[in-house]
Design an enzyme around this catalytic site. Structure first.
Site, PDB file in Angstrom:
ATOM      1  N   ASP A 116      49.033  19.545  -3.882  1.00 51.58           N
ATOM      2  CA  ASP A 116      49.451  20.769  -3.189  1.00 51.58           C
ATOM      3  C   ASP A 116      50.367  21.555  -4.121  1.00 51.58           C
ATOM      4  OD1 ASP A 116      50.652  22.707  -1.651  1.00 51.58           O
ATOM      5  OD2 ASP A 116      51.346  21.339  -0.079  1.00 51.58           O
TER       6      ASP A 116
ATOM      7  N   THR B 112      34.192  35.961  -2.774  1.00 48.97           N
ATOM      8  CA  THR B 112      34.260  34.492  -2.718  1.00 48.97           C
ATOM      9  C   THR B 112      33.944  34.074  -1.298  1.00 48.97           C
ATOM     10  OG1 THR B 112      36.556  34.429  -2.036  1.00 48.97           O
ATOM     11  CG2 THR B 112      36.166  34.499  -4.405  1.00 48.97           C
TER      12      THR B 112
ATOM     13  N   TYR C 275      49.301  37.048   4.877  1.00 47.64           N
ATOM     14  CA  TYR C 275      48.715  37.172   3.537  1.00 47.64           C
ATOM     15  C   TYR C 275      49.293  38.388   2.804  1.00 47.64           C
ATOM     16  CZ  TYR C 275      44.844  37.710   0.162  1.00 47.64           C
ATOM     17  OH  TYR C 275      44.079  37.860  -0.974  1.00 47.64           O
TER      18      TYR C 275
ATOM     19  N   LEU D 253      37.235  32.265  -7.295  1.00 47.81           N
ATOM     20  CA  LEU D 253      37.835  32.938  -8.443  1.00 47.81           C
ATOM     21  C   LEU D 253      38.439  31.948  -9.441  1.00 47.81           C
ATOM     22  CD1 LEU D 253      38.509  35.638  -9.700  1.00 47.81           C
ATOM     23  CD2 LEU D 253      40.517  35.776  -8.214  1.00 47.81           C
TER      24      LEU D 253
ATOM     25  N   LYS E 268      51.420  38.269  -0.603  1.00 47.23           N
ATOM     26  CA  LYS E 268      50.948  38.950  -1.813  1.00 47.23           C
ATOM     27  C   LYS E 268      51.975  39.960  -2.323  1.00 47.23           C
ATOM     28  CE  LYS E 268      46.998  36.836  -2.373  1.00 47.23           C
ATOM     29  NZ  LYS E 268      46.899  35.843  -3.463  1.00 47.23           N
TER      30      LYS E 268
HETATM   31  P1  ADP Z   1      39.556  32.782  -3.988  1.00 47.55           P
HETATM   32  O1  ADP Z   1      38.376  32.443  -4.805  1.00 47.55           O
HETATM   33  O2  ADP Z   1      39.544  34.146  -3.400  1.00 47.55           O
HETATM   34  O3  ADP Z   1      40.831  32.466  -4.735  1.00 47.55           O
HETATM   35  P2  ADP Z   1      38.998  30.397  -2.565  1.00 47.55           P
HETATM   36  O4  ADP Z   1      39.195  29.916  -1.169  1.00 47.55           O
HETATM   37  O5  ADP Z   1      37.629  30.389  -3.088  1.00 47.55           O
HETATM   38  O6  ADP Z   1      39.555  31.853  -2.674  1.00 47.55           O
HETATM   39  O7  ADP Z   1      39.959  29.603  -3.562  1.00 47.55           O
HETATM   40  C1  ADP Z   1      41.264  29.257  -3.259  1.00 47.55           C
HETATM   41  C2  ADP Z   1      41.463  27.854  -3.797  1.00 47.55           C
HETATM   42  O8  ADP Z   1      42.808  27.441  -3.603  1.00 47.55           O
HETATM   43  C3  ADP Z   1      40.566  26.843  -3.078  1.00 47.55           C
HETATM   44  O9  ADP Z   1      39.830  26.105  -4.038  1.00 47.55           O
HETATM   45  C4  ADP Z   1      41.550  25.987  -2.320  1.00 47.55           C
HETATM   46  O10 ADP Z   1      41.140  24.633  -2.187  1.00 47.55           O
HETATM   47  C5  ADP Z   1      42.786  26.090  -3.189  1.00 47.55           C
HETATM   48  N1  ADP Z   1      44.004  25.756  -2.454  1.00 47.55           N
HETATM   49  C6  ADP Z   1      44.317  26.055  -1.179  1.00 47.55           C
HETATM   50  N2  ADP Z   1      45.531  25.558  -0.853  1.00 47.55           N
HETATM   51  C7  ADP Z   1      45.993  24.907  -1.967  1.00 47.55           C
HETATM   52  C8  ADP Z   1      47.183  24.185  -2.262  1.00 47.55           C
HETATM   53  N3  ADP Z   1      48.163  24.038  -1.351  1.00 47.55           N
HETATM   54  N4  ADP Z   1      47.308  23.644  -3.495  1.00 47.55           N
HETATM   55  C9  ADP Z   1      46.342  23.787  -4.419  1.00 47.55           C
HETATM   56  N5  ADP Z   1      45.202  24.478  -4.204  1.00 47.55           N
HETATM   57  C10 ADP Z   1      45.021  25.029  -2.988  1.00 47.55           C
END
Ligand code: ADP
Length: 252
Positions: free
Chosen positions: A60, A193, A159, A15, A163
């Site tokens: 992060d 996704t 989760y 997304l 949310k």
């Molecule tokens: P969605 O598309 O449903 O949001 P995804 O797993 O495709 O789910 O995307 C979530 C994104 O958030 C991923 O690209 C992941 O690497 C990123 N993410 C996860 N943890 C962190 C974090 N602590 N800081 C920044 N980005 C993060």
């Protein structure tokens, strides 16, 4: 968009990537965040391929310093920050009676503290600007919640709780920052996704039919744009062809 500047967190795939591309196509200049090593450079390349501009700011999103760095990247690279799209997320699915404290903490931290930290630094910037200019400024936040905030999700208590917290943070921020011109809304997408595909498998079309992120992204563009100024403190549920406004009334 007159080169307005938007930040997208978790922009490395799914997304967040779709939101970045849609915002770039609409004329936003971008700061893209994801974890170090995520596909940020690839997405930045895709943004440039559609004629957009993007800088990356890996880190992060739950770290205080990442929030500072994201805002600084927008101001240093473009001289402004107009919209913050909080999308970064992570799953550690397990039933509540089996969940570990680490699984609970990580999901709450990335989603909830992650939304807070970026919001904290972006709103501090807008408040400062508003005081300097003596009036409201342009500021938009789009947070990513889920229907799980209200309906729960059996294998995802962490989760669902995160949310729900994001909706509450959305409302509190909308109320706290309205006077500075900042608009804050939440979307509850049911997007297809890698994350949701793993969860939902080949669910039959219909009741829980997930949709492409490309269908969610235009709502995010709208809420980040001048046209979305009429909305703040709203929760938008998005699935299939339906966008519904849900939750408490608009903040006045
Ligand atoms: P969605 O598309 O449903 O949001 P995804 O797993 O495709 O789910 O995307 C979530 C994104 O958030 C991923 O690209 C992941 O690497 C990123 N993410 C996860 N943890 C962190 C974090 N602590 N800081 C920044 N980005 C993060």
């Amino acid at each position: 968009m007159d080169g307005r500047v938007a930040v997208v967190t978790g922009a490395g795939n799914g997304l967040g990537r779709a939101e970045a591309l849609a915002l770039a196509s609409a004329g936003f200049r971008l700061v893209l965040n994801d974890l170090p090593g995520a596909a940020l450079d690839a997405v930045a390349g895709e943004v440039k391929a559609v004629g957009g501009e993007a800088v990356t700011c890996a880190g992060d999103v739950a770290e205080w310093s990442t929030g500072e760095a994201i805002v600084a990247a927008a101001l240093d690279s473009y001289g402004s920050l107009d919209a913050l799209v909080n999308n970064a997320g992570v799953l550690r699915d397990r039933t509540v009676f089996n969940m570990t404290a680490d699984e609970w903490d990580l999901v709450i931290r990335v989603h909830l503290r992650g939304h807070f930290v970026t919001t904290r630094h972006a709103t501090a910037h807008w408040r400062r600007l508003s005081k300097e200019r003596g009036g409201p400024v342009y500021g938009r936040i789009v947070n990513t919640s889920s229907e799980a905030w209200l309906l729960g999700s059996a294998g995802q208590p962490n989760y669902a709780a995160a949310k729900g917290g994001i909706v509450a943070l959305t409302m509190a921020t909308a109320r706290g920052c309205a006077r500075y011109g900042v608009r804050v809304n939440a979307i509850c997408p049911r997007a297809r996704t890698a994350m949701t595909a793993e969860l939902m498998g080949d669910a039959p079309a219909g009741v829980s039919d997930p949709m492409s992120p490309d269908r969610v992204a235009p709502l995010v563009v709208y809420l980040a744009s001048p046209a979305g100024a009429g909305f703040t403190g709203e929760v938008f549920v998005v699935h299939s062809d339906v966008v519904a406004v849900m939750g408490p009334p608009t903040v006045r």
